[in-house]
Design a protein around this motif. Structure first.
Motif, PDB file in Angstrom:
ATOM      1  N   THR A 115      -4.185  -1.590   0.945  1.00 38.45           N
ATOM      2  CA  THR A 115      -3.113  -2.573   1.011  1.00 38.45           C
ATOM      3  C   THR A 115      -1.932  -1.890   1.686  1.00 38.45           C
ATOM      4  OG1 THR A 115      -3.826  -3.767  -0.956  1.00 38.45           O
ATOM      5  CG2 THR A 115      -1.508  -3.984  -0.321  1.00 38.45           C
ATOM      6  N   LEU A 116      -1.475  -2.444   2.792  1.00 44.81           N
ATOM      7  CA  LEU A 116      -0.418  -1.830   3.601  1.00 44.81           C
ATOM      8  C   LEU A 116       0.912  -2.502   3.277  1.00 44.81           C
ATOM      9  CD1 LEU A 116       0.150   0.246   5.849  1.00 44.81           C
ATOM     10  CD2 LEU A 116      -0.181  -1.613   7.505  1.00 44.81           C
ATOM     11  N   PHE A 121       3.167 -12.415   8.315  1.00 44.52           N
ATOM     12  CA  PHE A 121       1.994 -11.775   8.886  1.00 44.52           C
ATOM     13  C   PHE A 121       1.176 -12.803   9.664  1.00 44.52           C
ATOM     14  CE2 PHE A 121       2.993  -9.127   5.213  1.00 44.52           C
ATOM     15  CZ  PHE A 121       2.839  -7.840   5.712  1.00 44.52           C
ATOM     16  N   ARG A 122       0.805 -12.440  10.868  1.00 39.52           N
ATOM     17  CA  ARG A 122      -0.096 -13.274  11.679  1.00 39.52           C
ATOM     18  C   ARG A 122      -1.477 -12.640  11.635  1.00 39.52           C
ATOM     19  NH1 ARG A 122       0.130 -13.631  18.254  1.00 39.52           N
ATOM     20  NH2 ARG A 122      -1.543 -15.166  18.566  1.00 39.52           N
ATOM     21  N   GLY A 137       3.422  -6.868   1.653  1.00 46.17           N
ATOM     22  CA  GLY A 137       2.166  -6.165   1.896  1.00 46.17           C
ATOM     23  C   GLY A 137       1.107  -7.079   2.485  1.00 46.17           C
ATOM     24  N   VAL A 138       0.105  -6.471   3.102  1.00 44.64           N
ATOM     25  CA  VAL A 138      -1.032  -7.210   3.645  1.00 44.64           C
ATOM     26  C   VAL A 138      -2.302  -6.521   3.155  1.00 44.64           C
ATOM     27  CG1 VAL A 138      -1.040  -5.895   5.824  1.00 44.64           C
ATOM     28  CG2 VAL A 138      -2.061  -8.198   5.737  1.00 44.64           C
ATOM     29  N   PHE A 139      -3.299  -7.312   2.793  1.00 43.71           N
ATOM     30  CA  PHE A 139      -4.501  -6.748   2.180  1.00 43.71           C
ATOM     31  C   PHE A 139      -5.752  -7.471   2.668  1.00 43.71           C
ATOM     32  CE2 PHE A 139      -3.300 -10.299  -0.489  1.00 43.71           C
ATOM     33  CZ  PHE A 139      -4.510 -10.897  -0.826  1.00 43.71           C
ATOM     34  N   PHE A 162       4.367  -7.339  -3.403  1.00 45.60           N
ATOM     35  CA  PHE A 162       3.664  -6.301  -4.158  1.00 45.60           C
ATOM     36  C   PHE A 162       4.585  -5.570  -5.119  1.00 45.60           C
ATOM     37  CE2 PHE A 162       1.370  -2.302  -4.795  1.00 45.60           C
ATOM     38  CZ  PHE A 162       0.075  -2.774  -4.975  1.00 45.60           C
ATOM     39  N   ARG A 163       4.200  -5.574  -6.371  1.00 46.40           N
ATOM     40  CA  ARG A 163       4.839  -4.794  -7.428  1.00 46.40           C
ATOM     41  C   ARG A 163       3.965  -4.944  -8.666  1.00 46.40           C
ATOM     42  NH1 ARG A 163       9.476  -4.704 -11.180  1.00 46.40           N
ATOM     43  NH2 ARG A 163      10.631  -2.766 -10.858  1.00 46.40           N
ATOM     44  N   ASP A 164       4.468  -4.494  -9.833  1.00 48.06           N
ATOM     45  CA  ASP A 164       3.664  -4.601 -11.048  1.00 48.06           C
ATOM     46  C   ASP A 164       3.508  -6.042 -11.516  1.00 48.06           C
ATOM     47  OD1 ASP A 164       6.462  -4.343 -11.542  1.00 48.06           O
ATOM     48  OD2 ASP A 164       6.056  -4.117 -13.682  1.00 48.06           O
TER      49      ASP A 164
END
Length: 571
Positions: free
Chosen positions: A407-408, A421-422, A547-549, A439-441
């Motif tokens: 996961t970036l 994000f495309r 993030g992107v995954f 992204f976090r907890d």
């Protein structure tokens, strides 16, 4: 800074008996105007760069920060004026701290990894040293040699950072919240390396000539009963030794001695100074640095600006005739100034790749703003090259996003911004899940799921890590469903957007919101699901990130291509 000590002190403030607070004095208006005709505004960088260590080589200021389990770790930024910062490298290219940092075991490393660490440049061997304690166990060292920073007035070429892990391996001791001192003698013939560290009790370790091993360590100070101090930074100024420490999460104290091993006398430096942002805690835990020629000194600290994380602020300081520093506060309110005269007037500019704008992933490497959720599986991602794009192949079979590799992420620009994000999702296989995550907890995402009926757009909430253990307590629930992408053209281009409000709300019941949307043409966006409430808690330490995954739930083999990412301010 560990969360147990943070929690203990944040809610119970202990007085320091017998010490007199330094009295800040504002810069005279005429002197300020003569030194700097323009001003800067705090925060200087509205992004999550905590536990900072700041120093100068020649005309170049350097800034190092914590990254916990994100990889690569310990980002380094540069500046010429303490205001405009450019990310230039990471000191820790791979988290070489154990299998859990690869996310290929039954446990993860969230909230572990790189906490308050230290970075310095040693001119005698032209080498940068990064030193940090990991998991209260061992201290790791990474170095970058041959940078030529000393010969080039502090400059390092973009390709001149060749970081390597210490050939001697880690030191079998924890240099907790450490600070490096290169103790250069007046004749330049000696530059012994010391490291100050500790929680409540401070010790100073002397390192070997190569800076990679411990020679000895000595306790030099113990805080008064009931007081916690940590986040130590060490300096030698005009022959006098100083150690700056934080009392989490609202104060900074300074220790002074004529010898690096003490004895030290302690006085308050910054105690519960309000501002410059509301609901962002008290500025604390930082470091000091001088401008070229030691013409002026500045204190750089952070604010607890959750849900966005911890963000840096800058203020000048002045010295008394006895060698004690005082912070320059706003002359009217006695608070941390919302603005000050700019630190350095220079025609040099950093080539700041603005957080705003488009990243189309062209070239041979990722930009320094990007960090993976743990060490990535490098065989499962690839930059396309000159044409642009980042290919993310599934690296993990799991129903748990927190357990999925690759996961970036990147920091969100405050106070409000959007990340878009495309994606080309035509290479997904049945069971694959991809998308854009906040992204976090406590997390949520808008994404695409590939199943037997096709590729459908979903908004998912309820992704949670259990506080304290940081194990997954919620793998998510589909909160809203969008269209099914029936034709290939639709799967070649889909835009997924998150608009996040990270305006500080620390210590309040106010919940900032994020909105998720999608587009099939890049122009018209449709909101999916209800606004998501962000967590204001400090206990995860890191702020929210975009993030992107892409991960599998059935079998590996699928892929998506991230064609671009764009960050824009909102409102």
């Amino acid at each position: 800074m560990h969360f147990q000590s943070f929690q203990h002190v944040f809610f119970t403030i202990f007085p320091l008996v017998g010490l007199v607070s330094a009295t800040p004095s504002p810069l005279p208006a005429t002197a300020a105007a003569a030194a700097a005709p323009s001003t800067f505004t705090n925060p200087v960088l509205w992004e999550d760069y905590p536990d900072l260590d700041v120093f100068r080589v020649g005309d170049v200021f350097y800034y190092s920060s914590s990254t916990f389990a994100y990889s690569p770790g310990a980002p380094v930024l540069k500046s010429y004026d303490l205001i405009n910062w450019e990310p230039v490298t990471h000191s820790v290219l791979e988290l070489n701290f154990g299998a859990r940092y690869n996310l290929n075991t039954s446990s993860s490393a969230y909230v572990k990894g790189i906490w308050a660490s230290s970075l310095r440049y040693r001119a005698s061997n032209d080498k940068f040293y990064w030193i940090g304690c990991i998991e209260s166990s061992k201290t790791y060292i990474w170095t970058a040699s041959g940078t030529r920073a000393g010969q080039n007035n502090g400059e390092v070429a973009p390709d001149g950072w060749n970081w390597t892990a210490s050939s001697a391996g880690p030191i079998n001791a924890c240099y907790y919240d450490c600070g490096i001192l290169i103790d250069e003698s007046a004749d330049g013939k000696d530059d012994t390396m010391y490291v100050v560290y500790g929680n409540t009790k401070l010790s100073v370790a002397q390192l070997s000539a190569d800076g990679l091993r411990q020679v000895k360590t000595t306790q030099v100070f113990a805080a008064p009963s009931g007081m916690t101090i940590e986040g130590a930074r060490m300096y030698k100024i005009k022959g006098t030794y100083y150690i700056f420490v934080t009392r989490p999460a609202d104060a900074e104290y300074v220790l002074k001695a004529s010898n690096p091993l003490g004895p030290y006398e302690m006085r308050p430096f910054v105690v519960r100074v309000p501002g410059p942002l509301a609901s962002a805690g008290f500025s604390h835990q930082g470091g000091i640095v001088s401008t070229p020629g030691d013409k002026a000194w500045y204190y750089v600290a952070f604010m607890d600006a959750y849900p966005g994380g911890r963000i840096p602020v800058v203020a000048p300081l002045v010295w008394s005739a006895e060698g004690w520093p005082s912070l320059v506060t706003d002359s009217g309110t006695k608070s941390w100034g919302a603005s000050y005269p700019i630190a350095v007037q220079t025609n040099k500019t950093v080539s700041v790749p603005s957080s705003l704008g488009l990243d189309d992933f062209k070239g041979g490497k990722l930009g320094q703003a990007w960090e993976w959720n743990h060490n990535p599986d490098n065989a499962k991602w690839q930059l396309v090259g000159a044409s642009g794009g980042l290919v993310l192949r599934t690296a993990t079979v799991t129903g748990d996003l927190f357990a999925a590799m690759n996961t970036l992420t990147r920091r969100i620009l405050g106070p409000k911004s959007s990340g878009t994000f495309r994606l080309d999702v035509s290479g997904m296989r049945e069971g694959d899940r991809a998308g854009a995550v906040l992204f976090r907890d406590r997390a949520a995402y808008i994404g695409v799921w590939k199943d037997k009926t096709g590729i459908k757009v979903v908004m998912v909430t309820g992704l949670n890590l259990a506080e304290g253990t940081w194990t997954t307590s919620g793998t998510g629930t589909v909160a809203a469903t969008g269209p099914i992408l029936a034709d290939v053209a639709a799967t070649k281009n889909i835009w997924l957007r998150i608009e996040a409000d990270i305006t500080p709300a620390f210590g309040s019941s106010t919940e900032r919101k994020a909105v998720f949307s999608y587009s099939l043409d890049g122009k018209t966006f449709t909101t999916l699901g209800s606004p998501f409430s962000l967590s204001n808690s400090w206990r995860y330490f890191t702020g929210y990130r975009f993030g992107v995954f892409n991960h599998a739930t059935s079998a590996l083999g699928g892929e998506v291509t991230v064609k671009s990412f764009e960050m824009q301010r909102v409102g």
